[in-house]
Enzyme design. Structure first.
Site, PDB file in Angstrom:
ATOM      1  N   LYS A 204       0.773  -1.231   0.163  1.00 40.63           N
ATOM      2  CA  LYS A 204      -0.092   0.016   0.094  1.00 40.63           C
ATOM      3  C   LYS A 204       0.873   1.167  -0.129  1.00 40.63           C
ATOM      4  CE  LYS A 204      -4.488  -1.858   1.481  1.00 40.63           C
ATOM      5  NZ  LYS A 204      -5.353  -2.273   2.493  1.00 40.63           N
ATOM      6  N   ARG A 238      -3.461  -9.997   5.005  1.00 40.35           N
ATOM      7  CA  ARG A 238      -3.798 -10.286   3.788  1.00 40.35           C
ATOM      8  C   ARG A 238      -2.452  -9.723   2.820  1.00 40.35           C
ATOM      9  NH1 ARG A 238      -5.624  -6.820  -0.295  1.00 40.35           N
ATOM     10  NH2 ARG A 238      -7.144  -7.548  -1.711  1.00 40.35           N
TER      11      ARG A 238
HETATM   12  C1  YH5 Z   1      -7.877  -4.577   3.189  1.00 42.42           C
HETATM   13  O1  YH5 Z   1      -7.087  -3.916   3.674  1.00 42.42           O
HETATM   14  N1  YH5 Z   1      -7.467  -4.058   0.620  1.00 42.42           N
HETATM   15  S1  YH5 Z   1      -7.949  -3.993  -2.012  1.00 42.42           S
HETATM   16  C2  YH5 Z   1      -3.668   0.159  -3.101  1.00 42.42           C
HETATM   17  C3  YH5 Z   1      -2.260  -0.398  -3.268  1.00 42.42           C
HETATM   18  C4  YH5 Z   1      -1.927  -1.601  -2.883  1.00 42.42           C
HETATM   19  C5  YH5 Z   1      -2.898  -2.623  -2.489  1.00 42.42           C
HETATM   20  C6  YH5 Z   1      -0.590   0.444  -4.441  1.00 42.42           C
HETATM   21  N2  YH5 Z   1      -9.116  -5.285   0.098  1.00 42.42           N
HETATM   22  C7  YH5 Z   1      -7.937  -4.728   1.756  1.00 42.42           C
HETATM   23  O2  YH5 Z   1      -5.038  -4.303  -1.821  1.00 42.42           O
HETATM   24  N3  YH5 Z   1      -9.812  -6.402   2.165  1.00 42.42           N
HETATM   25  C8  YH5 Z   1      -8.032  -4.480  -0.215  1.00 42.42           C
HETATM   26  O3  YH5 Z   1      -1.476   0.569  -3.606  1.00 42.42           O
HETATM   27  C9  YH5 Z   1      -8.958  -5.518   1.172  1.00 42.42           C
HETATM   28  N4  YH5 Z   1      -8.624  -5.358   3.896  1.00 42.42           N
HETATM   29  C10 YH5 Z   1      -9.543  -6.358   3.393  1.00 42.42           C
HETATM   30  N5  YH5 Z   1     -10.130  -7.127   4.212  1.00 42.42           N
HETATM   31  C11 YH5 Z   1      -6.482  -2.742  -1.722  1.00 42.42           C
HETATM   32  C12 YH5 Z   1      -5.157  -3.246  -1.979  1.00 42.42           C
HETATM   33  C13 YH5 Z   1      -4.233  -2.350  -2.505  1.00 42.42           C
HETATM   34  C14 YH5 Z   1      -4.741  -1.046  -2.718  1.00 42.42           C
END
Ligand code: YH5
Length: 261
Positions: A204, A238
């Site tokens: 993230k 996750r």
């Molecule tokens: C979460 O925290 N996050 S989708 C932006 C990014 C990198 C990754 C580059 N679904 C979560 O993974 N479900 C997502 O920047 C989730 N908890 C739960 N329970 C977002 C993601 C991401 C977004």
């Protein structure tokens, strides 16, 4: 929890087969690498993402759930906020609902209760398209805890067993980098609810902000964040990089188990 993003399908049958097959191989790999749950998502919840229809989301995730259910012997979670997708995914074999809207979308609470599967309730301030515009809190941890406490009460009131609820502070969902760091530092406060805590920090943007790394170079930062979260009481992580995360968390678990009294 290994992340399995189901990418938009191409129009040709060939392309569709290739995507389903690639998703299946990725799930199998994550299972070998030490995942305990496979999280299937068919709609991007990234800031600014455009929404797809429920039917399109069903068409993306159901074939993938059906493909991996037979070959991967792990529970599958469905990352969705929509009642029709929850129904179709559970009918196809999903065993957990992972909802970034914490069952606030129309019909989703009743549907989750009827389906009778465990649910992860996540905190978000605002809605995906605009949530990063100006996130504001007096006390981020206290407000996240208060929201989750209310959603847990609402779910139990609607008939969901307390034993089926997982909570998640929602890193990056309507939070500045400072908010995310503060929330991670104070994660222990969420243990007050007496429920398992799930965290999603993998790759993230706060980790990008702290390290100056692009999204594809955030693994070390993600492993540090996962280790900190588990030391502060998180039970489910996750992650995209399953093998490395499992290794990092084996070290954390050994140290936690060796701690005296
Ligand atoms: C979460 O925290 N996050 S989708 C932006 C990014 C990198 C990754 C580059 N679904 C979560 O993974 N479900 C997502 O920047 C989730 N908890 C739960 N329970 C977002 C993601 C991401 C977004």
């Amino acid at each position: 929890m290994g992340v399995l993003n189901v990418t938009p399908d191409s129009f040709s049958d060939g392309g569709r087969f290739t995507n389903i097959d690639a998703a299946k191989r990725h799930a199998e790999r994550m299972a070998i690498e030490g995942a305990a749950i496979i999280d299937v998502g068919g709609e991007s919840t990234r800031p600014g993402a455009t929404e797809v229809g429920s039917q399109q989301e069903v068409d993306r995730v159901v074939p993938v759930i059906e493909a991996i259910r037979g070959t991967v012997d792990l529970p599958i979670s469905i990352d969705t906020s929509r009642a029709p997708v929850m129904r179709a995914a559970v009918a196809a074999g999903a065993a957990i609902i992972n909802d970034v809207l914490a069952l606030q979308a129309p019909g989703s609470m009743q549907t989750a209760v009827e389906l009778g599967v465990p649910v992860c309730l996540m905190h978000m301030q605002g809605r995906p398209r605009t949530m990063q515009e100006r996130p504001r809190y007096e006390d981020v941890t206290g407000e996240v805890l208060g929201f989750l406490r209310e959603r847990v009460a609402a779910c139990i009131g609607a008939g969901l067993a307390r034993e089926k609820i997982i909570i998640d502070p929602g890193f990056g969902f309507g939070k500045t980098h400072a908010h995310n760091v503060e929330l991670l530092a104070n994660l222990r406060q969420l243990l007050d609810l007496g429920l398992p805590v799930l965290v999603g920090l993998s790759r993230k943007s706060t980790l990008g902000e702290l390290t100056g790394q692009t999204v594809e170079n955030r693994m070390a930062a993600s492993l540090a964040a996962a280790a900190i979260a588990v030391m502060k009481g998180a039970q489910i992580v996750r992650a995209h990089d399953v093998r490395e995360t499992a290794d990092a968390l084996r070290v954390v678990s050994a140290v936690m188990e060796a701690e005296n009294d």
